[in-house]
Design an enzyme around this catalytic site. Structure first.
Site, PDB file in Angstrom:
ATOM      1  N   ASP A 196       0.799  -1.222   0.000  1.00  0.00           N
ATOM      2  CA  ASP A 196       0.000   0.000   0.000  1.00  0.00           C
ATOM      3  C   ASP A 196       0.835   1.277   0.000  1.00  0.00           C
ATOM      4  O   ASP A 196       0.362   2.330   0.394  1.00  0.00           O
ATOM      5  CB  ASP A 196      -0.928  -0.012   1.230  1.00  0.00           C
ATOM      6  CG  ASP A 196      -2.023   1.047   1.143  1.00  0.00           C
ATOM      7  OD1 ASP A 196      -2.431   1.370   0.025  1.00  0.00           O
ATOM      8  OD2 ASP A 196      -2.454   1.542   2.202  1.00  0.00           O
TER       9      ASP A 196
ATOM     10  N   CYS B 242     -27.660  -5.821  -2.313  1.00  0.00           N
ATOM     11  CA  CYS B 242     -27.392  -5.117  -1.056  1.00  0.00           C
ATOM     12  C   CYS B 242     -26.760  -3.743  -1.306  1.00  0.00           C
ATOM     13  O   CYS B 242     -25.844  -3.610  -2.126  1.00  0.00           O
ATOM     14  CB  CYS B 242     -26.461  -5.957  -0.180  1.00  0.00           C
ATOM     15  SG  CYS B 242     -25.998  -5.157   1.382  1.00  0.00           S
TER      16      CYS B 242
ATOM     17  N   CYS C 232     -15.371  11.729   1.383  1.00  0.00           N
ATOM     18  CA  CYS C 232     -15.172  10.569   2.257  1.00  0.00           C
ATOM     19  C   CYS C 232     -14.486  10.999   3.557  1.00  0.00           C
ATOM     20  O   CYS C 232     -13.418  11.607   3.532  1.00  0.00           O
ATOM     21  CB  CYS C 232     -14.323   9.524   1.534  1.00  0.00           C
ATOM     22  SG  CYS C 232     -13.891   8.100   2.548  1.00  0.00           S
TER      23      CYS C 232
END
Length: 374
Positions: free
Chosen positions: A135, A192, A215
């Protein structure tokens, strides 16, 4: 020469011994659709002020652009499932909600050493070159993990696993070895929309799309400026990250608590009192968050977040803890302190503005005294 299947079997055994709970392999060119998807997001500006995403777009879009010799990518996952429901903290406004992944040691440090050991084994057995990523490089781990069969990218864009829900840390090993790939995982969200519906700031323009500018995980961690006014009240007591869309995923019911003790919440980071956090100086901040990802944002951005949390607490007893920060040398801290004071004690704020507003030389901070916060 050792056969690829035998090498993979040995790698899987060693990966399990190292604590990895998911393992999969994909060809390095398994996702030719990624450059176009990435460019669409960049063109829409969804990356916010994470300019490094645009600067590395060519390499980020394809492992073979990042490293032309790459033939295969090994994706590995470690479960960091929490011991309790992180959403429960949102109902305790006097406590700070820190994202599950940041309540103990930085996962980059934990995973990277394990990846290096596994990559070294691969290099010795195959003679191939290897590169390790956690990452921190322009590699799109989540779609590659989907291609390697670890799970699928949910409508919240996070990888979802049948075994571990939305709680997987990912690491990757690129290699010049051609290894047998696993079957890609089918998208299994069905109808969903819980992760989309729960988002407090409507950060999803559509399923499978995330606008980072809206966000709270981005705003509280990556964003270097003041929290935009429209997102401060929805931020609640989330002082580092946001777990809402992850925690509500129904696949979490199959997830177990992390077996890795270093990934479990330290008691002092599991909902610490905002009244204690707002009093931290730089030394105390560094001590409290030693080894945690929280430390990377620095004291000032952290206090910005804590003061927003206090402003949302409805606890007027914390007003005396806000006022010293009106004298801060940092504009982020001063601005957030003004907002928090005006939320909890508007009359007191009106009185203090007479003293502070005339000598405020930062126009953005000065605006905090007068802007409509209703």
């Amino acid at each position: 020469m050792i056969q690829p299947d035998a090498i993979v079997a040995e790698l899987k055994t060693r990966a399990t011994a190292l604590g990895f709970e998911s393992f999969g392999i994909a060809p390095a060119d398994a996702r030719p659709d990624l450059p176009e998807k990435l460019q669409t997001a960049l063109d829409a500006g969804w990356h916010g002020d994470m300019e490094w995403m645009a600067e590395t777009a060519t390499r980020r879009g394809s492992p073979t652009q990042l490293w032309p010799e790459a033939k295969s990518v090994i994706l590995l996952g470690i479960n960091y499932g929490p011991q309790s429901d992180p959403l429960a903290l949102l109902g305790q406004p006097g406590r700070g909600a820190i994202s599950v992944y940041a309540r103990n040691r930085d996962y980059h440090e934990i995973i990277k050493g394990k990846l290096k050991e596994l990559a070294g084994l691969l290099a010795r057995r195959s003679g191939a070159e290897v590169k390790v990523f956690v990452d921190t490089a322009p590699l799109m781990e989540k779609p590659l993990a989907e291609a390697a069969g670890l799970g699928w990218q949910g409508k919240h864009t996070v990888l979802v696993s049948r075994e571990f829900g939305s709680w997987l840390f990912l690491g990757a090993i690129l290699t010049s070895a051609e290894l047998p790939g696993d079957k890609p995982h089918a998208q299994s969200c069905g109808s969903c929309t819980r992760c989309l519906d729960i988002c407090p700031t409507n950060a999803f323009p559509a399923p499978f799309q995330l606008d980072s500018r809206r966000c709270l995980a981005y705003l509280s961690v990556e964003h270097k400026g003041q929290i935009p006014l429209e997102f401060r009240a929805p931020m609640g007591n989330r002082i580092y990250g946001c777990d809402d869309c992850l925690a509500v995923c129904p696949w979490n019911k199959f997830a177990s608590i992390s077996r890795e003790a270093r990934l479990r919440a330290r008691d002092e980071l599991d909902g610490p009192a905002l009244a204690d956090l707002v009093m931290l100086d730089d030394s105390a901040f560094r001590t409290l968050f030693a080894g945690s990802p929280v430390k990377r944002i620095g004291l000032h951005r952290f206090l910005r977040n804590v003061l927003i949390g206090i402003g949302n607490s409805a606890d007027s007893a914390m007003v005396p803890l806000i006022e010293p920060h009106l004298e801060s040398d940092n504009e982020l801290v001063r601005g957030a302190a003004i907002w928090a004071l005006r939320r909890l004690a508007p009359e007191r704020a009106n009185t203090l503005s007479q003293a502070y507003l005339p000598r405020e030389n930062n126009p953005d901070v000065a605006r905090e005294w007068t802007v409509d916060i209703a």
